[in-house]
Design a protein around this motif. Sequence first.
Motif, PDB file in Angstrom:
ATOM      1  N   PHE A  19       0.830  -1.206   0.000  1.00 25.94           N
ATOM      2  CA  PHE A  19       0.000   0.000   0.000  1.00 25.94           C
ATOM      3  C   PHE A  19       0.870   1.263   0.000  1.00 25.94           C
ATOM      4  CE2 PHE A  19      -2.198   3.365   2.393  1.00 25.94           C
ATOM      5  CZ  PHE A  19      -3.271   3.583   1.549  1.00 25.94           C
ATOM      6  N   THR A  20       1.876   1.302   0.874  1.00 28.25           N
ATOM      7  CA  THR A  20       2.727   2.490   0.929  1.00 28.25           C
ATOM      8  C   THR A  20       3.637   2.582  -0.295  1.00 28.25           C
ATOM      9  OG1 THR A  20       4.272   1.301   2.384  1.00 28.25           O
ATOM     10  CG2 THR A  20       2.648   2.755   3.439  1.00 28.25           C
ATOM     11  N   THR A  21       3.983   1.433  -0.893  1.00 28.83           N
ATOM     12  CA  THR A  21       4.746   1.451  -2.150  1.00 28.83           C
ATOM     13  C   THR A  21       3.898   2.065  -3.257  1.00 28.83           C
ATOM     14  OG1 THR A  21       6.086  -0.453  -1.505  1.00 28.83           O
ATOM     15  CG2 THR A  21       5.931   0.014  -3.864  1.00 28.83           C
ATOM     16  N   LYS A  22       2.611   1.721  -3.299  1.00 30.80           N
ATOM     17  CA  LYS A  22       1.708   2.321  -4.284  1.00 30.80           C
ATOM     18  C   LYS A  22       1.594   3.825  -4.072  1.00 30.80           C
ATOM     19  CE  LYS A  22      -3.054   2.512  -5.981  1.00 30.80           C
ATOM     20  NZ  LYS A  22      -2.690   3.616  -6.806  1.00 30.80           N
ATOM     21  N   MET A  23       1.455   4.250  -2.806  1.00 30.19           N
ATOM     22  CA  MET A  23       1.380   5.692  -2.523  1.00 30.19           C
ATOM     23  C   MET A  23       2.644   6.406  -2.998  1.00 30.19           C
ATOM     24  SD  MET A  23      -0.452   5.666   1.237  1.00 30.19           S
ATOM     25  CE  MET A  23       0.225   7.258   1.608  1.00 30.19           C
ATOM     26  N   LEU A  24       3.805   5.800  -2.754  1.00 28.29           N
ATOM     27  CA  LEU A  24       5.077   6.366  -3.198  1.00 28.29           C
ATOM     28  C   LEU A  24       5.131   6.439  -4.720  1.00 28.29           C
ATOM     29  CD1 LEU A  24       8.023   7.262  -2.737  1.00 28.29           C
ATOM     30  CD2 LEU A  24       8.630   4.833  -2.616  1.00 28.29           C
ATOM     31  N   ALA A  25       4.736   5.358  -5.390  1.00 28.83           N
ATOM     32  CA  ALA A  25       4.742   5.323  -6.855  1.00 28.83           C
ATOM     33  C   ALA A  25       3.819   6.401  -7.423  1.00 28.83           C
ATOM     34  CB  ALA A  25       4.312   3.943  -7.350  1.00 28.83           C
ATOM     35  N   ASP A  26       2.631   6.537  -6.851  1.00 25.51           N
ATOM     36  CA  ASP A  26       1.691   7.562  -7.318  1.00 25.51           C
ATOM     37  C   ASP A  26       2.287   8.960  -7.143  1.00 25.51           C
ATOM     38  OD1 ASP A  26      -0.112   5.554  -7.964  1.00 25.51           O
ATOM     39  OD2 ASP A  26      -1.397   5.898  -6.212  1.00 25.51           O
ATOM     40  N   GLU A  27       2.960   9.184  -6.033  1.00 21.77           N
ATOM     41  CA  GLU A  27       3.585  10.480  -5.748  1.00 21.77           C
ATOM     42  C   GLU A  27       4.673  10.814  -6.772  1.00 21.77           C
ATOM     43  OE1 GLU A  27       6.835  11.873  -2.445  1.00 21.77           O
ATOM     44  OE2 GLU A  27       5.122  10.729  -1.717  1.00 21.77           O
ATOM     45  N   LEU A  28       5.407   9.792  -7.204  1.00 21.56           N
ATOM     46  CA  LEU A  28       6.548  10.006  -8.106  1.00 21.56           C
ATOM     47  C   LEU A  28       6.225   9.811  -9.584  1.00 21.56           C
ATOM     48  CD1 LEU A  28       9.266   8.163  -5.996  1.00 21.56           C
ATOM     49  CD2 LEU A  28       9.001  10.635  -6.277  1.00 21.56           C
ATOM     50  N   GLY A  29       5.001   9.382  -9.903  1.00 26.84           N
ATOM     51  CA  GLY A  29       4.643   9.141 -11.300  1.00 26.84           C
ATOM     52  C   GLY A  29       5.235   7.850 -11.841  1.00 26.84           C
ATOM     53  N   ILE A  30       5.355   6.841 -10.986  1.00 25.74           N
ATOM     54  CA  ILE A  30       5.872   5.531 -11.378  1.00 25.74           C
ATOM     55  C   ILE A  30       4.681   4.606 -11.616  1.00 25.74           C
ATOM     56  CG2 ILE A  30       7.230   3.523 -10.614  1.00 25.74           C
ATOM     57  CD1 ILE A  30       8.962   6.015 -11.101  1.00 25.74           C
ATOM     58  N   TYR A  31       4.743   3.823 -12.672  1.00 26.46           N
ATOM     59  CA  TYR A  31       3.676   2.873 -12.993  1.00 26.46           C
ATOM     60  C   TYR A  31       4.184   1.450 -12.812  1.00 26.46           C
ATOM     61  CZ  TYR A  31       1.976   7.076 -15.309  1.00 26.46           C
ATOM     62  OH  TYR A  31       1.576   8.361 -15.588  1.00 26.46           O
ATOM     63  N   GLY A  32       3.271   0.523 -12.507  1.00 29.78           N
ATOM     64  CA  GLY A  32       3.675  -0.869 -12.359  1.00 29.78           C
ATOM     65  C   GLY A  32       2.792  -1.615 -11.390  1.00 29.78           C
ATOM     66  N   SER A  33       3.415  -2.520 -10.613  1.00 35.38           N
ATOM     67  CA  SER A  33       2.646  -3.348  -9.687  1.00 35.38           C
ATOM     68  C   SER A  33       3.523  -3.835  -8.544  1.00 35.38           C
ATOM     69  CB  SER A  33       2.052  -4.553 -10.423  1.00 35.38           C
ATOM     70  OG  SER A  33       3.086  -5.394 -10.889  1.00 35.38           O
ATOM     71  N   ALA A  34       2.853  -4.230  -7.443  1.00 43.06           N
ATOM     72  CA  ALA A  34       3.519  -4.853  -6.297  1.00 43.06           C
ATOM     73  C   ALA A  34       2.693  -6.059  -5.904  1.00 43.06           C
ATOM     74  CB  ALA A  34       3.642  -3.869  -5.140  1.00 43.06           C
ATOM     75  N   LYS A  35       3.366  -7.177  -5.671  1.00 44.68           N
ATOM     76  CA  LYS A  35       2.665  -8.436  -5.408  1.00 44.68           C
ATOM     77  C   LYS A  35       3.383  -9.220  -4.318  1.00 44.68           C
ATOM     78  CE  LYS A  35       2.999 -12.302  -8.125  1.00 44.68           C
ATOM     79  NZ  LYS A  35       2.819 -13.158  -9.280  1.00 44.68           N
ATOM     80  N   ASN A  36       2.616  -9.730  -3.347  1.00 44.69           N
ATOM     81  CA  ASN A  36       3.171 -10.629  -2.338  1.00 44.69           C
ATOM     82  C   ASN A  36       3.532 -11.960  -2.972  1.00 44.69           C
ATOM     83  OD1 ASN A  36       2.882  -8.857  -0.194  1.00 44.69           O
ATOM     84  ND2 ASN A  36       0.991  -9.746   0.547  1.00 44.69           N
ATOM     85  N   GLU A  37       4.650 -12.524  -2.546  1.00 45.95           N
ATOM     86  CA  GLU A  37       5.071 -13.843  -3.009  1.00 45.95           C
ATOM     87  C   GLU A  37       4.908 -14.853  -1.873  1.00 45.95           C
ATOM     88  OE1 GLU A  37       5.595 -14.375  -6.054  1.00 45.95           O
ATOM     89  OE2 GLU A  37       6.113 -12.411  -6.863  1.00 45.95           O
ATOM     90  N   ASP A  38       4.788 -16.125  -2.228  1.00 48.71           N
ATOM     91  CA  ASP A  38       4.596 -17.181  -1.239  1.00 48.71           C
ATOM     92  C   ASP A  38       5.774 -17.309  -0.271  1.00 48.71           C
ATOM     93  OD1 ASP A  38       2.119 -17.786  -2.328  1.00 48.71           O
ATOM     94  OD2 ASP A  38       2.877 -19.434  -3.559  1.00 48.71           O
ATOM     95  N   ASP A  39       6.968 -16.883  -0.690  1.00 47.15           N
ATOM     96  CA  ASP A  39       8.151 -17.005   0.173  1.00 47.15           C
ATOM     97  C   ASP A  39       8.299 -15.848   1.164  1.00 47.15           C
ATOM     98  OD1 ASP A  39       8.995 -14.904  -1.441  1.00 47.15           O
ATOM     99  OD2 ASP A  39      10.726 -15.954  -2.262  1.00 47.15           O
ATOM    100  N   GLY A  40       7.299 -14.939   1.204  1.00 48.92           N
ATOM    101  CA  GLY A  40       7.338 -13.813   2.137  1.00 48.92           C
ATOM    102  C   GLY A  40       7.930 -12.546   1.562  1.00 48.92           C
ATOM    103  N   SER A  41       8.400 -12.587   0.327  1.00 52.69           N
ATOM    104  CA  SER A  41       8.958 -11.399  -0.319  1.00 52.69           C
ATOM    105  C   SER A  41       7.864 -10.653  -1.083  1.00 52.69           C
ATOM    106  CB  SER A  41      10.088 -11.792  -1.281  1.00 52.69           C
ATOM    107  OG  SER A  41       9.589 -12.517  -2.385  1.00 52.69           O
ATOM    108  N   VAL A  42       8.212  -9.505  -1.623  1.00 52.30           N
ATOM    109  CA  VAL A  42       7.319  -8.723  -2.472  1.00 52.30           C
ATOM    110  C   VAL A  42       8.038  -8.476  -3.792  1.00 52.30           C
ATOM    111  CG1 VAL A  42       6.166  -6.482  -2.785  1.00 52.30           C
ATOM    112  CG2 VAL A  42       6.095  -7.613  -0.565  1.00 52.30           C
ATOM    113  N   THR A  43       7.346  -8.742  -4.899  1.00 51.70           N
ATOM    114  CA  THR A  43       7.880  -8.440  -6.218  1.00 51.70           C
ATOM    115  C   THR A  43       7.248  -7.148  -6.718  1.00 51.70           C
ATOM    116  OG1 THR A  43       8.275 -10.750  -6.758  1.00 51.70           O
ATOM    117  CG2 THR A  43       8.079  -9.225  -8.610  1.00 51.70           C
TER     118      THR A  43
END
Length: 90
Positions: A19-43
């Motif tokens: 959620f905070t990564t999305k807020m940061l991306a929106d603030e900076l004009g960055i497009y893309g996605s963030a997804k939880n992975e089964d191993d506990g990481s985020v891609t």
Amino acid sequence: MRKVKMNVRGRVQGVGFRFTTKMLADELGIYGSAKNEDDGSVTIEAMGDDTPMETFIQRVKDSPSPVGRVTSCEIEENAPIVERTKFITD
């Protein structure tokens, strides 16, 4: 346009990291996605102009979530990612 794929490890799930990564991306004009992975990481797949992307990468490494903690961040430059017109969380 710079494209990166990041795999972020540490305390990054269950702490509002995407959620905070999305807020940061929106603030900076960055497009893309963030997804939880089964191993506990985020891609994160991100694209944007060079200067905002540098800021985005550094702030992700510092953890945009106040209770999150990044222990490692692998970055793949020029990754073949899906073109988006906004930033989404999966």
